[in-house]
Design a protein around this motif. Structure first.
Motif, PDB file in Angstrom:
ATOM      1  N   UNK A  15      36.596  50.848  39.255  1.00 28.74           N
ATOM      2  CA  UNK A  15      35.559  51.082  40.270  1.00 28.74           C
ATOM      3  C   UNK A  15      34.201  50.601  39.778  1.00 28.74           C
ATOM      4  N   UNK A  16      33.865  50.917  38.536  1.00 29.30           N
ATOM      5  CA  UNK A  16      32.564  50.542  37.982  1.00 29.30           C
ATOM      6  C   UNK A  16      32.472  49.037  37.764  1.00 29.30           C
ATOM      7  N   UNK A  17      33.546  48.422  37.269  1.00 29.77           N
ATOM      8  CA  UNK A  17      33.556  46.969  37.062  1.00 29.77           C
ATOM      9  C   UNK A  17      33.289  46.243  38.371  1.00 29.77           C
ATOM     10  N   UNK A  18      33.912  46.680  39.438  1.00 28.91           N
ATOM     11  CA  UNK A  18      33.708  46.033  40.740  1.00 28.91           C
ATOM     12  C   UNK A  18      32.267  46.183  41.218  1.00 28.91           C
ATOM     13  N   UNK A  19      31.687  47.364  41.031  1.00 30.33           N
ATOM     14  CA  UNK A  19      30.295  47.576  41.430  1.00 30.33           C
ATOM     15  C   UNK A  19      29.357  46.681  40.620  1.00 30.33           C
ATOM     16  N   UNK A  20      29.629  46.561  39.328  1.00 26.71           N
ATOM     17  CA  UNK A  20      28.815  45.682  38.473  1.00 26.71           C
ATOM     18  C   UNK A  20      28.894  44.235  38.944  1.00 26.71           C
ATOM     19  N   UNK A  21      30.094  43.773  39.208  1.00 23.96           N
ATOM     20  CA  UNK A  21      30.268  42.385  39.653  1.00 23.96           C
ATOM     21  C   UNK A  21      29.569  42.139  40.978  1.00 23.96           C
ATOM     22  N   UNK A  22      29.565  43.112  41.864  1.00 26.84           N
ATOM     23  CA  UNK A  22      28.870  42.963  43.147  1.00 26.84           C
ATOM     24  C   UNK A  22      27.367  42.803  42.969  1.00 26.84           C
ATOM     25  N   UNK A  23      26.847  43.330  41.854  1.00 26.23           N
ATOM     26  CA  UNK A  23      25.417  43.197  41.548  1.00 26.23           C
ATOM     27  C   UNK A  23      25.142  42.045  40.588  1.00 26.23           C
ATOM     28  N   UNK A  24      26.156  41.267  40.259  1.00 25.95           N
ATOM     29  CA  UNK A  24      25.971  40.127  39.364  1.00 25.95           C
ATOM     30  C   UNK A  24      25.854  40.500  37.898  1.00 25.95           C
ATOM     31  N   UNK A  25      26.347  41.672  37.535  1.00 23.11           N
ATOM     32  CA  UNK A  25      26.285  42.126  36.149  1.00 23.11           C
ATOM     33  C   UNK A  25      27.591  41.811  35.426  1.00 23.11           C
ATOM     34  N   UNK A  26      27.489  41.374  34.184  1.00 16.16           N
ATOM     35  CA  UNK A  26      28.672  41.149  33.363  1.00 16.16           C
ATOM     36  C   UNK A  26      29.222  42.491  32.893  1.00 16.16           C
ATOM     37  N   UNK A  27      30.522  42.512  32.589  1.00 14.27           N
ATOM     38  CA  UNK A  27      31.159  43.769  32.210  1.00 14.27           C
ATOM     39  C   UNK A  27      31.973  43.634  30.930  1.00 14.27           C
ATOM     40  N   UNK A  28      32.016  44.732  30.197  1.00 13.19           N
ATOM     41  CA  UNK A  28      32.841  44.836  28.993  1.00 13.19           C
ATOM     42  C   UNK A  28      33.752  46.048  29.136  1.00 13.19           C
ATOM     43  N   UNK A  29      35.048  45.851  28.992  1.00 15.90           N
ATOM     44  CA  UNK A  29      36.002  46.958  28.998  1.00 15.90           C
ATOM     45  C   UNK A  29      36.319  47.341  27.564  1.00 15.90           C
ATOM     46  N   UNK A  30      36.387  48.644  27.308  1.00 13.88           N
ATOM     47  CA  UNK A  30      36.936  49.110  26.041  1.00 13.88           C
ATOM     48  C   UNK A  30      38.331  49.648  26.323  1.00 13.88           C
ATOM     49  N   UNK A  31      39.200  49.581  25.315  1.00 21.12           N
ATOM     50  CA  UNK A  31      40.557  50.078  25.547  1.00 21.12           C
ATOM     51  C   UNK A  31      41.192  50.524  24.238  1.00 21.12           C
ATOM     52  N   UNK A  32      42.103  51.486  24.371  1.00 16.61           N
ATOM     53  CA  UNK A  32      42.921  51.908  23.239  1.00 16.61           C
ATOM     54  C   UNK A  32      44.149  51.013  23.172  1.00 16.61           C
ATOM     55  N   UNK A  33      44.901  51.126  22.101  1.00 12.00           N
ATOM     56  CA  UNK A  33      46.108  50.314  21.966  1.00 12.00           C
ATOM     57  C   UNK A  33      47.107  50.599  23.087  1.00 12.00           C
ATOM     58  N   UNK A  34      47.065  51.827  23.634  1.00  8.90           N
ATOM     59  CA  UNK A  34      47.971  52.176  24.727  1.00  8.90           C
ATOM     60  C   UNK A  34      47.564  51.522  26.037  1.00  8.90           C
ATOM     61  N   UNK A  35      46.322  51.036  26.121  1.00  7.34           N
ATOM     62  CA  UNK A  35      45.777  50.504  27.372  1.00  7.34           C
ATOM     63  C   UNK A  35      45.564  48.995  27.362  1.00  7.34           C
ATOM     64  N   UNK A  36      46.193  48.310  26.412  1.00  4.82           N
ATOM     65  CA  UNK A  36      45.900  46.872  26.284  1.00  4.82           C
ATOM     66  C   UNK A  36      46.282  46.068  27.517  1.00  4.82           C
ATOM     67  N   UNK A  37      47.234  46.570  28.320  1.00  3.53           N
ATOM     68  CA  UNK A  37      47.652  45.859  29.537  1.00  3.53           C
ATOM     69  C   UNK A  37      47.110  46.493  30.805  1.00  3.53           C
ATOM     70  N   UNK A  38      46.103  47.344  30.672  1.00  7.04           N
ATOM     71  CA  UNK A  38      45.555  48.047  31.826  1.00  7.04           C
ATOM     72  C   UNK A  38      44.743  47.124  32.724  1.00  7.04           C
ATOM     73  N   UNK A  39      44.634  47.504  34.006  1.00  9.10           N
ATOM     74  CA  UNK A  39      43.912  46.678  34.973  1.00  9.10           C
ATOM     75  C   UNK A  39      42.448  46.508  34.603  1.00  9.10           C
ATOM     76  N   UNK A  40      41.802  47.583  34.101  1.00 14.36           N
ATOM     77  CA  UNK A  40      40.368  47.453  33.801  1.00 14.36           C
ATOM     78  C   UNK A  40      40.127  46.427  32.700  1.00 14.36           C
ATOM     79  N   UNK A  41      41.076  46.274  31.796  1.00 13.37           N
ATOM     80  CA  UNK A  41      40.968  45.271  30.735  1.00 13.37           C
ATOM     81  C   UNK A  41      41.045  43.866  31.329  1.00 13.37           C
ATOM     82  N   UNK A  42      41.898  43.708  32.312  1.00 16.28           N
ATOM     83  CA  UNK A  42      42.087  42.396  32.932  1.00 16.28           C
ATOM     84  C   UNK A  42      40.934  42.004  33.857  1.00 16.28           C
ATOM     85  N   UNK A  43      40.292  42.988  34.479  1.00 15.84           N
ATOM     86  CA  UNK A  43      39.224  42.686  35.437  1.00 15.84           C
ATOM     87  C   UNK A  43      37.871  42.440  34.791  1.00 15.84           C
ATOM     88  N   UNK A  44      37.645  43.017  33.621  1.00 16.92           N
ATOM     89  CA  UNK A  44      36.339  42.882  32.974  1.00 16.92           C
ATOM     90  C   UNK A  44      36.134  41.463  32.432  1.00 16.92           C
TER      91      UNK A  44
END
Length: 439
Positions: A15-44
């Motif tokens: 949700x936050x990544x999408x809002x940032x992109x709508x405002x032209x802001x770059x995004x960085x996702x953090x993730x644990x080893x369990x989340x390496x294939x998570x959607x937020x990692x792929x969208x950032x």
């Protein structure tokens, strides 16, 4: 602000990544080893691993999160909800490192996190408070002594808490040791903090919260209220906006005291004042959540505001472009939380669509849900002109939803929406726990 690190995971990170992109802001996702294939990692735009699956070694690790921001040259951090979102030390560390914390100042988080001071602030704003809540403790002896002083039954809560974690209703002295230890262990795991407090327990209230937004210029508005009464084991299940149980007089009084209190503490960003409604005219302050809430979408739909975008703009110094007198809400919104009842792979997925339906999720077909985090995997939000129409729309949306490979609470939610007491709004915060036939 040019680059925002999202210190979270799952649907809120998306949700936050999408809002940032709508405002032209770059995004960085953090993730644990369990989340390496998570959607937020792929969208950032960028992603960085900060540790193993255990939350206290990754998403709750302040040093690792700050280091990730520094390595990626992120100049702002959005904490989402849960994890470090209401952690005073984390907010203060951001301030020290000259990283914009998208939320209130550390001192305000500390004020609202210290329950005694929070209660005093509310009382100064003319808000009645429930007996208790003015003492924190970490040991069983102190907690039991305070419970006896307040009088059973009591509600034990985690000081750093939220989402129903570390919360227990304790009816008598015999129950206290076992329930205290269970709640404290849960709080330590969820928030890395074992401080507890307790309040006199009200047996049949409704749970009403006021969404407020404040800018850096001192302006504060109440975006509207939400009814979060439908809870199971102190976890919210269904949320509604507006709260049809409120009289207009009580609604405006709740708005006024919420705005007054937020201005007194210099609140900046999105926050929520939470109350117990004992009857249509009497309410009591519970706590203030100094972050975005899981249920924020229903306030967005009824107000027409993008609350996450507002958070980002306010953090950049923009002022609110409207005041309370010009603000209105429309229609009725309803949110259901979809929970996974076990970890596993999502083998097939179909999510509902159509007019008036919104889905907030990080699910995709083939995604493996890890066992390490909160069970909520999606939110279905509907918007209609009336509560009756919204309930019908939600039933149809749930019926269309297919999530295979794991067990979910979809059938449970459908049963709940067909309960006559729910349809007629004859409920309180204990109503669902008493419906054993839905277990």
């Amino acid at each position: 602000m040019k680059k925002v690190l999202i210190a979270n995971r799952g649907e809120i990170a998306v949700r936050i990544i999408r809002a940032c992109h709508n405002l032209g802001l770059e995004t960085v996702a953090i993730y644990s080893t369990a989340d390496k294939n998570s959607m937020h990692v792929q969208l950032a735009d960028e992603a960085i691993c900060i540790g193993p699956a255990e939350p206290n070694k990754s998403y709750l690790n302040i040093h690792a999160v700050i280091a990730a921001a520094e390595v990626t040259k992120a100049d702002a951090i959005h904490p989402g909800y849960g994890f470090l979102s209401e952690n005073e030390e984390f907010a203060r560390k951001c301030e020290e490192e000259k990283i914009i914390f998208i939320g209130p100042k550390a001192s305000v988080i500390a004020l609202m996190g210290e329950k005694a001071r929070a209660r005093e602030t509310m009382q100064a704003a003319g808000v009645p408070v429930v007996l208790g809540g003015d003492t924190e403790f970490t040991d069983l002896t102190s907690g039991l002594a305070y419970a006896k002083k307040v009088g059973f039954p009591v509600m034990l809560k985690a000081s750093a808490g939220g989402g129903g974690k570390g919360m227990r209703v304790i009816n008598d002295e015999k129950e206290f040791p076992t329930e205290f230890n269970l709640a404290q262990n849960e709080a330590q795991h969820a928030f890395n903090d074992n401080h507890m407090y307790l309040e006199k327990y009200l047996p049949n209230p409704r749970h009403i919260e006021i969404q407020i937004v404040g800018d850096q210029q001192g302006n504060v508005i109440a975006v509207g209220e939400r009814d979060c009464t439908i809870q199971q084991h102190h976890q919210k299940v269904i949320e509604e906006a507006p709260a049809i149980s409120l009289s207009e007089k009580t609604r405006q009084k709740m708005f006024a005291v919420s705005i007054k209190a937020a201005k007194q503490i210099g609140y900046v960003g999105a926050g929520t004042m939470e109350f117990l409604l004992d009857d249509p005219e009497h309410f009591y302050f519970m706590e203030m959540n100094t972050r975005i809430q899981v249920e924020h979408p229903i306030s967005e739909l009824t107000s027409g505001l993008d609350l996450v975008e507002l958070q980002l703009l306010i953090a950049q110094g923009h002022s609110l472009s409207f005041d309370q007198s010009a603000f209105t809400t429309n229609g009725f919104a309803l949110e259901c939380r979809i929970n996974a009842l076990n970890a596993g792979k999502v083998t097939s997925l179909h999510l509902p669509g159509g007019y008036g339906i919104r889905i907030d999720t990080a699910l995709y077909q083939g995604y493996v849900i890890p066992p390490n985090y909160d069970s909520m995997i999606a939110k279905i939000i509907v918007f209609a002109s009336t509560r009756k129409k919204a309930i019908t729309l939600m039933k149809n949306a749930l019926d269309e939803t297919v999530i295979s490979g794991i067990n979910t609470n979809l059938d449970f939610l459908t049963q709940l929406l067909n309960e006559q007491d729910y349809i007629e709004n004859n409920t309180d915060i204990n109503w669902l726990d008493k419906l054993t036939k839905l277990e």
